[in-house]
Design a protein around this motif. Structure first.
Motif, mmCIF file in Angstrom:
data_model
loop_
_atom_site.group_PDB
_atom_site.id
_atom_site.type_symbol
_atom_site.label_atom_id
_atom_site.label_comp_id
_atom_site.label_asym_id
_atom_site.label_seq_id
_atom_site.Cartn_x
_atom_site.Cartn_y
_atom_site.Cartn_z
ATOM 1 N N LEU A 102 0.708 56.758 37.340
ATOM 2 C CA LEU A 102 0.717 55.652 38.315
ATOM 3 C C LEU A 102 -0.273 54.561 37.906
ATOM 4 N N ALA A 103 -1.429 54.976 37.372
ATOM 5 C CA ALA A 103 -2.421 53.992 36.911
ATOM 6 C C ALA A 103 -1.856 53.195 35.734
ATOM 7 N N ALA A 104 -1.171 53.883 34.816
ATOM 8 C CA ALA A 104 -0.573 53.184 33.661
ATOM 9 C C ALA A 104 0.515 52.216 34.115
ATOM 10 N N ALA A 105 1.232 52.595 35.176
ATOM 11 C CA ALA A 105 2.307 51.731 35.696
ATOM 12 C C ALA A 105 1.739 50.601 36.547
ATOM 13 N N ASN A 106 0.460 50.749 36.911
ATOM 14 C CA ASN A 106 -0.198 49.769 37.772
ATOM 15 C C ASN A 106 0.562 49.594 39.094
ATOM 16 N N LEU A 107 0.945 50.729 39.673
ATOM 17 C CA LEU A 107 1.697 50.691 40.929
ATOM 18 C C LEU A 107 0.922 51.454 42.011
ATOM 19 N N PRO A 108 0.951 50.946 43.237
ATOM 20 C CA PRO A 108 0.311 51.683 44.329
ATOM 21 C C PRO A 108 1.192 52.848 44.787
ATOM 22 N N ILE A 109 0.574 53.852 45.385
ATOM 23 C CA ILE A 109 1.311 55.017 45.896
ATOM 24 C C ILE A 109 2.390 54.557 46.890
ATOM 25 N N SER A 110 2.081 53.492 47.633
ATOM 26 C CA SER A 110 3.009 53.054 48.691
ATOM 27 C C SER A 110 4.358 52.611 48.128
ATOM 28 N N ASP A 111 4.424 52.344 46.822
ATOM 29 C CA ASP A 111 5.712 51.956 46.213
ATOM 30 C C ASP A 111 6.624 53.161 45.951
ATOM 31 N N LEU A 112 6.049 54.368 45.962
ATOM 32 C CA LEU A 112 6.830 55.558 45.558
ATOM 33 C C LEU A 112 7.824 55.978 46.636
ATOM 34 N N ASP A 113 9.081 56.196 46.211
ATOM 35 C CA ASP A 113 10.115 56.694 47.132
ATOM 36 C C ASP A 113 10.418 58.161 46.905
ATOM 37 N N LEU A 114 10.079 58.655 45.709
ATOM 38 C CA LEU A 114 10.613 59.959 45.315
ATOM 39 C C LEU A 114 9.672 60.647 44.323
ATOM 40 N N ILE A 115 9.475 61.944 44.522
ATOM 41 C CA ILE A 115 8.813 62.766 43.492
ATOM 42 C C ILE A 115 9.761 63.913 43.139
ATOM 43 N N VAL A 116 10.080 64.021 41.857
ATOM 44 C CA VAL A 116 10.870 65.163 41.383
ATOM 45 C C VAL A 116 9.978 65.911 40.388
ATOM 46 N N LEU A 117 9.673 67.149 40.720
ATOM 47 C CA LEU A 117 8.742 67.922 39.896
ATOM 48 C C LEU A 117 9.468 69.125 39.285
ATOM 49 N N ALA A 118 9.428 69.203 37.982
ATOM 50 C CA ALA A 118 10.049 70.325 37.280
ATOM 51 C C ALA A 118 9.000 71.386 37.007
ATOM 52 N N THR A 119 9.269 72.601 37.463
ATOM 53 C CA THR A 119 8.351 73.702 37.161
ATOM 54 C C THR A 119 9.051 75.045 37.310
ATOM 55 N N ALA A 120 8.585 76.021 36.555
ATOM 56 C CA ALA A 120 9.018 77.407 36.730
ATOM 57 C C ALA A 120 7.849 78.231 37.248
ATOM 58 N N THR A 121 6.702 77.555 37.437
ATOM 59 C CA THR A 121 5.489 78.244 37.891
ATOM 60 C C THR A 121 4.908 77.498 39.093
ATOM 61 N N PRO A 122 5.653 77.478 40.206
ATOM 62 C CA PRO A 122 5.184 76.763 41.390
ATOM 63 C C PRO A 122 3.923 77.410 41.975
ATOM 64 N N ASP A 123 3.169 76.632 42.747
ATOM 65 C CA ASP A 123 1.967 77.188 43.392
ATOM 66 C C ASP A 123 2.336 78.380 44.265
ATOM 67 N N GLU A 124 3.383 78.180 45.070
ATOM 68 C CA GLU A 124 3.790 79.204 46.042
ATOM 69 C C GLU A 124 5.309 79.346 45.994
ATOM 70 N N THR A 125 5.820 80.417 46.612
ATOM 71 C CA THR A 125 7.277 80.594 46.702
ATOM 72 C C THR A 125 7.882 79.404 47.457
ATOM 73 N N PHE A 126 7.278 79.001 48.539
ATOM 74 C CA PHE A 126 7.583 77.722 49.159
ATOM 75 C C PHE A 126 6.344 77.239 49.868
ATOM 76 N N PRO A 127 6.189 75.965 50.189
ATOM 77 C CA PRO A 127 7.120 74.872 49.926
ATOM 78 C C PRO A 127 7.105 74.429 48.467
ATOM 79 N N ALA A 128 7.922 73.440 48.167
ATOM 80 C CA ALA A 128 7.980 72.892 46.811
ATOM 81 C C ALA A 128 6.601 72.395 46.394
ATOM 82 N N THR A 129 6.247 72.645 45.152
ATOM 83 C CA THR A 129 4.963 72.152 44.612
ATOM 84 C C THR A 129 4.919 70.621 44.682
ATOM 85 N N ALA A 130 6.078 69.986 44.599
ATOM 86 C CA ALA A 130 6.134 68.511 44.687
ATOM 87 C C ALA A 130 5.518 68.012 45.993
#
Ligand code: ACO
Length: 323
Positions: A64-92
């Protein structure tokens, strides 16, 4: 024509480095064997209390810093992982919270080593159809937590880390010289489950399990499937392999990477290699390598970048982007 443009890259590696020599004190192996068969010299390993979401958040902040964009611009996070923090919720959603993002949607994608390519495909389609304008695509893993550290045939191969890119929908003429993701291709074939899997899960053993792999058989499939999907991607956009400026492959094994590059007749100096220092970080390996080569100025605006990966499932895929 709407295109998803890569406007920022970031990555994060845990501080602790484990060398091959250190592993040779735990299992019957050697730096020579590991380096010769895989190209791996060392890997990063997450600290106690350092989770996949922590690595993902650090990489996301840098992207985000490299893109020079504020968090408020984000609409979507898609996180790929096979080692999530917990069974649920999504690590994203953990990452969403850590970033202070209170709108939009955040979810995980599971395609193991191909996860980042799958996540790119998902986010790219959201952006192209106008359902989101700015997306964070992350690959993050703590494979060290699902390794059998007494099994020399698997524990030497993997490492922990995270990489992220910010995608932003942009309008352009839409030809192959135009900036953005030109195509993504994803595939799977569940018949190969038994060649590479974790022998646990919430519904089966109520534990996470550890990695089980028939390495030689996986190796044989990898080059064949990668060659196919790369050919399919290039054919769709009507470009020859010689148009590729950079190959950013999944970093599983130096011999698989070299084999895939040879099939494309790409010289080694146009292939981004991190497997020697990171080992196989599964879904994190492609964005880690991309962030490194963008960060050190090798990959520049206008370059054609081919990303590809193959992993458990089997899953495999490719993404072709004009930077
Ligand atoms: N150190 C020393 N010896 C070892 C080790 C080790 N770490 N691991 C295995 N060996 C031994 C085996 O026990 C075997 O000994 P034996 O002949 O006495 O039975 C011998 O080395 C040969 O074993 P193979 O498994 O046949 O070795 P191979 O040359 O196939 O190399 C490797 C193994 C590196 C795993 C290779 O098959 C490979 O890279 N496969 C691809 C798998 C991969 O990268 N998976 C990652 C996930 S999928 C993906 O991302 C594409």
């Amino acid at each position: 024509m709407r295109r998803s443009q890569i406007v920022g890259c970031g990555s994060y590696l845990p501080e602790r480095i484990v060398t091959n020599d250190e592993l040779a004190k735990r299992v019957d192996t050697s730096d020579e064997w590991i380096a010769e068969r895989t190209g791996i010299r060392q890997r990063h390993v997450a600290a106690e209390g350092e989770f996949t979401s922590h690595l993902a958040t650090r990489a996301a902040e840098r992207a985000l810093a490299a893109a020079n964009l504020p968090i408020s611009d984000l609409d979507l996070i898609v996180l790929a992982t096979a080692t999530p923090d917990e069974t649920f919720p999504a690590t994203a959603t953990r990452v969403q919270q850590a970033l202070g993002m209170t709108r939009g949607a955040a979810f995980d994608v599971g395609a193991v080593c191909s996860g980042f390519i799958y996540a790119m495909a998902v986010a790219d389609n959201f952006l192209k159809c106008g359902q989101a304008k700015t997306a964070l695509v992350i690959g993050a893993e703590t494979f060290s937590r699902i390794l059998d550290w007494t099994d020399r045939s698997t524990c030497v191969l993997f490492g922990d880390g995270a990489g992220a890119v910010v995608l932003r929908a942009g309008e352009g003429v839409g030809d192959s010289t135009d900036r953005g993701i030109l195509t993504t291709k994803i595939h799977s074939d569940g018949r190969h489950h038994d060649l590479l899997f974790a022998n646990g899960g919430p519904s089966t053993t109520q534990t996470a399990g550890v990695v089980k792999m028939e390495g030689r058989k996986v190796f044989k499939h990898a080059i064949e499937k990668l060659t196919e999907v790369v050919g399919e991607s290039l054919a769709e956009v009507g470009l020859p392999a010689s148009a590729i400026d950079w190959l950013v492959p999944h970093q599983a094994n130096r011999r698989i990477i070299d084999g895939a590059a040879q099939k494309l007749a790409l010289p080694p100096e146009r292939v981004v290699i991190t497997v020697d220092r990171h080992a196989n970080t599964s879904a994190a390996s492609v964005p880690l390598a991309l962030a490194e080569a963008v960060g050190d100025g090798r990959i520049r605006p206008g370059h054609l970048v081919l990303m590809e990966a193959m992993g458990s499932g089997f899953t495999w895929g490719a993404a072709l982007a004009r930077m």
